[in-house]
Write a protein that holds these residues in place. Structure first.
Motif, PDB file in Angstrom:
ATOM      1  N   THR A 248       0.843  -1.198   0.000  1.00 27.52           N
ATOM      2  CA  THR A 248       0.000   0.000   0.000  1.00 27.52           C
ATOM      3  C   THR A 248       0.874   1.242   0.000  1.00 27.52           C
ATOM      4  OG1 THR A 248      -1.711  -1.173   1.249  1.00 27.52           O
ATOM      5  CG2 THR A 248      -1.830   1.233   1.223  1.00 27.52           C
ATOM      6  N   PRO A 249       0.693   2.154  -0.942  1.00 28.62           N
ATOM      7  CA  PRO A 249       1.561   3.325  -1.038  1.00 28.62           C
ATOM      8  C   PRO A 249       1.268   4.326   0.072  1.00 28.62           C
ATOM      9  CG  PRO A 249      -0.243   3.534  -2.581  1.00 28.62           C
ATOM     10  CD  PRO A 249      -0.368   2.166  -1.974  1.00 28.62           C
ATOM     11  N   ASN A 250       2.179   5.269   0.241  1.00 26.46           N
ATOM     12  CA  ASN A 250       1.923   6.377   1.153  1.00 26.46           C
ATOM     13  C   ASN A 250       0.876   7.301   0.531  1.00 26.46           C
ATOM     14  OD1 ASN A 250       3.689   5.632   3.200  1.00 26.46           O
ATOM     15  ND2 ASN A 250       5.423   6.633   2.207  1.00 26.46           N
ATOM     16  N   PHE A 251       0.121   7.941   1.388  1.00 26.05           N
ATOM     17  CA  PHE A 251      -0.928   8.842   0.928  1.00 26.05           C
ATOM     18  C   PHE A 251      -0.525  10.284   1.223  1.00 26.05           C
ATOM     19  CE2 PHE A 251      -2.939   4.806   1.986  1.00 26.05           C
ATOM     20  CZ  PHE A 251      -3.652   4.559   0.826  1.00 26.05           C
ATOM     21  N   PRO A 252      -0.826  11.202   0.314  1.00 23.01           N
ATOM     22  CA  PRO A 252      -0.487  12.607   0.566  1.00 23.01           C
ATOM     23  C   PRO A 252      -1.392  13.203   1.623  1.00 23.01           C
ATOM     24  CG  PRO A 252      -1.768  12.412  -1.455  1.00 23.01           C
ATOM     25  CD  PRO A 252      -1.482  11.004  -0.999  1.00 23.01           C
ATOM     26  N   ALA A 253      -0.828  14.028   2.467  1.00 26.94           N
ATOM     27  CA  ALA A 253      -1.643  14.735   3.453  1.00 26.94           C
ATOM     28  C   ALA A 253      -2.588  15.689   2.721  1.00 26.94           C
ATOM     29  CB  ALA A 253      -0.748  15.517   4.411  1.00 26.94           C
ATOM     30  N   PRO A 254      -3.779  15.940   3.271  1.00 18.92           N
ATOM     31  CA  PRO A 254      -4.718  16.860   2.618  1.00 18.92           C
ATOM     32  C   PRO A 254      -4.065  18.202   2.313  1.00 18.92           C
ATOM     33  CG  PRO A 254      -5.771  15.747   4.445  1.00 18.92           C
ATOM     34  CD  PRO A 254      -4.322  15.380   4.518  1.00 18.92           C
ATOM     35  N   GLU A 255      -4.344  18.738   1.131  1.00 23.19           N
ATOM     36  CA  GLU A 255      -3.696  19.969   0.682  1.00 23.19           C
ATOM     37  C   GLU A 255      -3.948  21.143   1.625  1.00 23.19           C
ATOM     38  OE1 GLU A 255      -4.748  20.815  -3.318  1.00 23.19           O
ATOM     39  OE2 GLU A 255      -3.853  18.983  -4.141  1.00 23.19           O
ATOM     40  N   GLU A 256      -5.142  21.173   2.216  1.00 21.11           N
ATOM     41  CA  GLU A 256      -5.489  22.323   3.049  1.00 21.11           C
ATOM     42  C   GLU A 256      -4.839  22.277   4.430  1.00 21.11           C
ATOM     43  OE1 GLU A 256      -8.760  19.235   3.744  1.00 21.11           O
ATOM     44  OE2 GLU A 256      -7.502  19.944   2.087  1.00 21.11           O
ATOM     45  N   LEU A 257      -4.211  21.146   4.768  1.00 19.81           N
ATOM     46  CA  LEU A 257      -3.679  20.971   6.113  1.00 19.81           C
ATOM     47  C   LEU A 257      -2.630  22.010   6.472  1.00 19.81           C
ATOM     48  CD1 LEU A 257      -3.651  19.181   8.658  1.00 19.81           C
ATOM     49  CD2 LEU A 257      -1.902  17.788   7.542  1.00 19.81           C
ATOM     50  N   LEU A 258      -1.693  22.242   5.580  1.00 19.99           N
ATOM     51  CA  LEU A 258      -0.607  23.173   5.868  1.00 19.99           C
ATOM     52  C   LEU A 258      -1.129  24.590   6.073  1.00 19.99           C
ATOM     53  CD1 LEU A 258       2.411  23.455   6.248  1.00 19.99           C
ATOM     54  CD2 LEU A 258       2.645  23.866   3.794  1.00 19.99           C
ATOM     55  N   GLU A 259      -2.082  25.002   5.254  1.00 20.35           N
ATOM     56  CA  GLU A 259      -2.638  26.349   5.396  1.00 20.35           C
ATOM     57  C   GLU A 259      -3.356  26.504   6.733  1.00 20.35           C
ATOM     58  OE1 GLU A 259      -2.110  29.005   3.520  1.00 20.35           O
ATOM     59  OE2 GLU A 259      -0.748  27.693   2.379  1.00 20.35           O
ATOM     60  N   GLU A 260      -4.049  25.447   7.160  1.00 22.18           N
ATOM     61  CA  GLU A 260      -4.750  25.495   8.445  1.00 22.18           C
ATOM     62  C   GLU A 260      -3.761  25.634   9.599  1.00 22.18           C
ATOM     63  OE1 GLU A 260      -7.237  22.062   8.605  1.00 22.18           O
ATOM     64  OE2 GLU A 260      -8.519  22.715   6.944  1.00 22.18           O
ATOM     65  N   ILE A 261      -2.636  24.927   9.499  1.00 21.52           N
ATOM     66  CA  ILE A 261      -1.618  25.015  10.548  1.00 21.52           C
ATOM     67  C   ILE A 261      -0.988  26.405  10.563  1.00 21.52           C
ATOM     68  CG2 ILE A 261       0.642  24.152  11.285  1.00 21.52           C
ATOM     69  CD1 ILE A 261      -0.216  21.423  10.150  1.00 21.52           C
ATOM     70  N   LYS A 262      -0.690  26.930   9.387  1.00 18.39           N
ATOM     71  CA  LYS A 262      -0.105  28.268   9.306  1.00 18.39           C
ATOM     72  C   LYS A 262      -1.044  29.314   9.887  1.00 18.39           C
ATOM     73  CE  LYS A 262       1.759  29.306   5.313  1.00 18.39           C
ATOM     74  NZ  LYS A 262       1.904  29.348   3.828  1.00 18.39           N
ATOM     75  N   THR A 263      -2.334  29.156   9.620  1.00 16.65           N
ATOM     76  CA  THR A 263      -3.322  30.090  10.172  1.00 16.65           C
ATOM     77  C   THR A 263      -3.370  29.971  11.698  1.00 16.65           C
ATOM     78  OG1 THR A 263      -4.666  29.974   8.172  1.00 16.65           O
ATOM     79  CG2 THR A 263      -5.758  30.739  10.187  1.00 16.65           C
ATOM     80  N   THR A 264      -3.388  28.739  12.202  1.00 18.09           N
ATOM     81  CA  THR A 264      -3.434  28.521  13.646  1.00 18.09           C
ATOM     82  C   THR A 264      -2.230  29.122  14.349  1.00 18.09           C
ATOM     83  OG1 THR A 264      -4.677  26.461  13.339  1.00 18.09           O
ATOM     84  CG2 THR A 264      -3.548  26.769  15.447  1.00 18.09           C
ATOM     85  N   LEU A 265      -1.046  28.939  13.731  1.00 16.28           N
ATOM     86  CA  LEU A 265       0.188  29.427  14.361  1.00 16.28           C
ATOM     87  C   LEU A 265       0.579  30.825  13.915  1.00 16.28           C
ATOM     88  CD1 LEU A 265       2.297  26.162  14.062  1.00 16.28           C
ATOM     89  CD2 LEU A 265       1.186  27.053  16.103  1.00 16.28           C
ATOM     90  N   LYS A 266      -0.286  31.423  13.045  1.00 15.62           N
ATOM     91  CA  LYS A 266      -0.027  32.768  12.523  1.00 15.62           C
ATOM     92  C   LYS A 266       1.325  32.838  11.809  1.00 15.62           C
ATOM     93  CE  LYS A 266      -2.914  35.230  15.862  1.00 15.62           C
ATOM     94  NZ  LYS A 266      -3.582  34.051  16.396  1.00 15.62           N
ATOM     95  N   ILE A 267       1.559  31.802  10.972  1.00 15.69           N
ATOM     96  CA  ILE A 267       2.766  31.787  10.131  1.00 15.69           C
ATOM     97  C   ILE A 267       2.401  32.372   8.781  1.00 15.69           C
ATOM     98  CG2 ILE A 267       4.546  30.348   9.059  1.00 15.69           C
ATOM     99  CD1 ILE A 267       4.009  28.264  11.237  1.00 15.69           C
ATOM    100  N   ASN A 268       2.984  33.487   8.415  1.00 14.76           N
ATOM    101  CA  ASN A 268       2.669  34.137   7.132  1.00 14.76           C
ATOM    102  C   ASN A 268       3.805  33.965   6.131  1.00 14.76           C
ATOM    103  OD1 ASN A 268       0.168  35.194   8.134  1.00 14.76           O
ATOM    104  ND2 ASN A 268       1.358  36.744   9.234  1.00 14.76           N
TER     105      ASN A 268
END
Length: 268
Positions: A248-268
């Motif tokens: 079974t191959p690796n699966f990509p993390a959801p595309e929106e995940l990184l943006e949600e983390i950046k928003t939570t941590l206020k990373i611009n």
């Protein structure tokens, strides 16, 4: 890779936001795939991945560069996942005996849902991944994690015990116990592992759709998998019970995940 990632971590700890984002990009998929293997359901895995990556960022300054950064990330991830019960995962987890009963139910020699070969191919793959990954939830959390780290992700006993913070002997005992349970179940039930077994992925399609375990309109795994079901028989250097998972191959993390983390941590 190791030196480059370590350099990015150093820059991130000095306040370089771009370096921090690159660190997250390089580890988000490995965290997501570990979470998915532990929790089965993508929605649970996404939530866990977000929490783990936030922990990585907020504790990044404590990384001392004495071990590989990815090993350090795995330590944070495993510690979180061993104490986290995903909502869907918790509802679906069951003893091996109950999973055996589920496997024995609803075999059909003809698929009612569709005759389209493309759809059948996707559904067969979805059943294979859902069924074999779901089996892991029959193991308790620590035994499941040990099995995932070594037999699926390929860490040796020394690396695995270091990640989990337990003795090598304890790790070996848990691995032996987990392997025996998974191997016994697959050898006795899975047609991919033992051709004499009656269970075949195609035969379970209608039943799993009827039970709402598989949603043909919203497949969790098959769209990201290049027919791993066909690869099992080609992996000659591993026993079939391990090949089931490593195919079974690796699966990509959801595309929106990184943006949600950046928003939570206020990373611009």
């Amino acid at each position: 890779m190791k030196d480059h990632l370590s350099a990015l971590v150093q820059k991130a700890n000095l306040g370089d936001r771009e370096a921090l984002e690159q660190v997250l990009l390089k580890i988000k998929d490995l965290v997501y795939n570990l979470s998915l293997k532990m929790l089965l359901f993508p929605e649970d895995a996404k939530d866990a991945t977000q929490e783990i990556l936030i922990k990585v960022v907020t504790h990044l300054s404590t990384f001392n560069h004495k071990s590989q950064f990815k090993t350090w990330v795995y330590r944070i991830a495993t510690n979180y996942l061993l104490n986290h019960k995903g909502k869907r995962s918790k509802e679906f987890a069951m003893p091996f005996k109950d999973y055996t009963d589920l496997i024995d139910l609803g075999h059909s020699n003809e698929v009612r849902y569709t005759k389209n070969e493309g759809e059948l191919s996707l559904l067969e793959e979805e059943v294979k991944v859902s069924c074999t990954q779901g089996l892991l939830l029959c193991l308790n959390e620590i035994d499941r994690m040990v099995y995932i780290l070594t037999d699926i992700l390929g860490f040796n006993g020394v690396e695995g015990s270091e990640i989990l913070g337990i003795s090598s002997e304890n790790y070996r005992q848990k691995l032996s116990r987990s392997r025996a349970k998974v191997r016994s179940f697959l050898n006795n039930k899975c047609g991919l592992v033992n051709p004499e077994n009656p269970c075949r992925c195609t035969k379970k399609i209608d039943f799993l759709i009827d039970q709402k375990i598989v949603n043909p309109k919203d497949l969790r795994f098959a769209h990201f998998s290049d027919r791993s079901i066909d690869l099992v028989g080609r992996i000659d250097d591993l026993e079939k019970s391990v090949a089931i998972y490593r195919s079974t191959p690796n699966f990509p993390a959801p595309e929106e995940l990184l943006e949600e983390i950046k928003t939570t941590l206020k990373i611009n």
